[in-house]
Design an enzyme around this catalytic site. Structure first.
Site, short mmCIF file in Angstrom:
data_model
loop_
_atom_site.label_atom_id
_atom_site.label_comp_id
_atom_site.label_asym_id
_atom_site.label_seq_id
_atom_site.Cartn_x
_atom_site.Cartn_y
_atom_site.Cartn_z
CE LYS A 49 -3.99 -2.53 1.96
NZ LYS A 49 -4.87 -2.44 3.32
CD GLN A 93 -3.46 -3.98 6.08
OE1 GLN A 93 -3.43 -3.06 5.50
NE2 GLN A 93 -4.16 -5.45 6.01
CG ASP A 116 -9.59 -0.34 4.76
OD1 ASP A 116 -9.90 -0.06 3.75
OD2 ASP A 116 -9.14 -1.03 5.28
N1 LIG Z 1 -7.85 -2.68 7.17
C1 LIG Z 1 -7.80 -3.66 6.19
N2 LIG Z 1 -6.87 -4.68 6.31
C2 LIG Z 1 -7.04 -5.92 5.27
C3 LIG Z 1 -7.78 -5.31 4.04
C4 LIG Z 1 -7.90 -4.57 3.82
O1 LIG Z 1 -8.59 -4.67 2.91
N3 LIG Z 1 -8.66 -3.42 4.94
N4 LIG Z 1 -7.69 -6.69 3.27
C5 LIG Z 1 -6.96 -7.84 3.32
C6 LIG Z 1 -5.52 -7.74 2.75
N5 LIG Z 1 -5.01 -6.44 1.75
C7 LIG Z 1 -5.41 -5.23 1.76
O2 LIG Z 1 -4.86 -4.93 2.61
C8 LIG Z 1 -4.79 -7.48 0.60
C9 LIG Z 1 -4.80 -9.05 0.55
C10 LIG Z 1 -3.99 -8.99 -0.78
C11 LIG Z 1 -3.69 -8.24 -1.55
C12 LIG Z 1 -2.52 -8.46 -3.19
O3 LIG Z 1 -2.16 -7.44 -4.23
N6 LIG Z 1 -2.72 -9.23 -4.19
C13 LIG Z 1 -1.25 -10.37 -4.47
C14 LIG Z 1 -0.84 -11.46 -4.06
C15 LIG Z 1 0.29 -11.17 -3.41
C16 LIG Z 1 0.92 -12.31 -2.95
O4 LIG Z 1 1.46 -13.15 -4.08
O5 LIG Z 1 1.72 -12.15 -2.13
C17 LIG Z 1 -2.27 -10.46 -5.87
O6 LIG Z 1 -3.71 -11.19 -5.32
O7 LIG Z 1 -2.47 -10.63 -7.07
C18 LIG Z 1 -3.58 -6.83 -1.89
C19 LIG Z 1 -4.10 -6.47 -0.50
C20 LIG Z 1 -6.73 -8.08 4.69
N7 LIG Z 1 -6.76 -7.14 6.20
#
Ligand SMILES: Nc1nc2c(c(=O)[nH]1)N[C@@H](CN(C=O)c1ccc(C(=O)N[C@@H](CCC(=O)O)C(=O)O)cc1)CN2
Length: 284
Positions: A49, A93, A116
């Site tokens: 992020k 987060q 969020d």
């Molecule tokens: N306050 C928040 N906490 C959490 C959120 C949220 O939206 N707000 N979401 C999840 C996790 N998350 C963002 O925080 C998130 C998860 C995954 C990805 C992402 O781009 N993943 C990649 C792959 C990454 C890898 O291979 O490890 C993909 O899908 O291409 C972005 C954001 C938990 N907590």
């Protein structure tokens, strides 16, 4: 063969457009990120992020909490950030350390800084389908943006959302409901037979339960739209909740993992952060 809903490419375009908007606005949005540095996932996502924010011209400030932090201590951090005029957005987060009540913390964020959309006020606006500007949780909002981009209109469709978390399932069901789909919200206590029965004639299926290959191609209708919010690591490889090989043969559209919903979550968070800064400027 299904068309791939390419969240990676779409999110890239959205971030390029957003960088222009931030520059043109002359504003200096700043996102404060409260997180648990001992949680591997949180460290990874916060890093992603921060890097994405920097690229579009949004500053970030990290606030790492200690292992033994209490809800009261995090509430004090949030109160200070609410009162700081240089901070235009606050992101907590999830998850914070176990002793902390995440939902209480989300709801303590000033609604205009809650980028969020997880606080009670903004969730109430969403669930009441209220008119006006308010942030919606980045993952489900990112899914809606992706559906719209590919001309998939939920109006009149049967949608099944699997998973009822605060971050994903509940707001996802509300968004689809607000878009005039008929929505079934399934969760861990939904009997397997009942879930399979719902999936049989679902036009849109959105899954986020954190179980690899939870849904397979034989369980879905021909031509269904499949959106995979899951992220699991199997044999060192990131994989979703939908068994991709069998599902893509039956679906009309499908998101990959990685490269689908994940990148859209980050782009949407940045869009929400800029929108919050603009609104604060307007309402000053
Ligand atoms: N306050 C928040 N906490 C959490 C959120 C949220 O939206 N707000 N979401 C999840 C996790 N998350 C963002 O925080 C998130 C998860 C995954 C990805 C992402 O781009 N993943 C990649 C792959 C990454 C890898 O291979 O490890 C993909 O899908 O291409 C972005 C954001 C938990 N907590």
């Amino acid at each position: 063969m299904a068309t791939i809903l390419d969240g990676k490419a779409l999110s890239k375009d959205l971030k390029i457009a957003l960088a222009d908007k931030v520059k043109e606005s002359g504003l200096s949005p700043k996102l404060a990120v409260v997180f648990d540095p001992k949680n591997d996932g949180s460290r990874l996502y916060v890093g992603m992020k921060q890097r994405a924010a920097a690229k579009v011209g949004i500053a970030t400030e990290d606030i790492a909490v200690a292992d033994d932090v209490t809800t009261e201590a995090v509430l004090k951090i949030v109160a200070d950030l609410n009162a700081d005029p240089s901070v235009t957005g606050i992101l907590v987060q999830a998850p914070l350390p176990e002793a902390v009540n995440d939902q209480q913390v989300f709801s303590a964020i000033a609604p205009e800084k809650d980028v969020d959309g997880l606080g009670a006020f903004n969730q109430g606006m969403l669930f009441g389908d209220q008119p006006g500007e308010y942030a919606v949780a980045a993952t489900p909002q990112g899914v809606m943006t992706m559906l719209k981009h590919y001309d998939i209109d939920p109006y009149g469709k049967k949608a099944v959302v699997v998973g009822r978390s605060q971050l994903f399932g509940r707001p996802m069901a509300a968004l689809l409901n607000n878009a005039n789909a008929t929505v079934t919200l399934a969760h861990r206590y939904t009997p397997r037979e009942m879930l399979l029965d719902s999936l049989k004639d679902a036009d849109i299926v959105v899954v986020g339960v954190g179980i690899a290959n939870f849904i397979t191609g034989d369980q879905i209708k021909d031509g269904a739209v499949l959106v995979d919010v899951g992220m699991n690591v199997v044999d060192g490889k990131t994989t979703g909740d939908i068994e991709f090989v069998s599902a893509e043969k039956k679906a009309s559209f499908i998101t990959p993992v990685p490269g689908g919903v994940g990148p859209m979550t980050i782009a949407t968070l940045l869009e929400n952060t800029f929108a919050a800064a603009l609104n604060q400027e307007k309402n000053q």
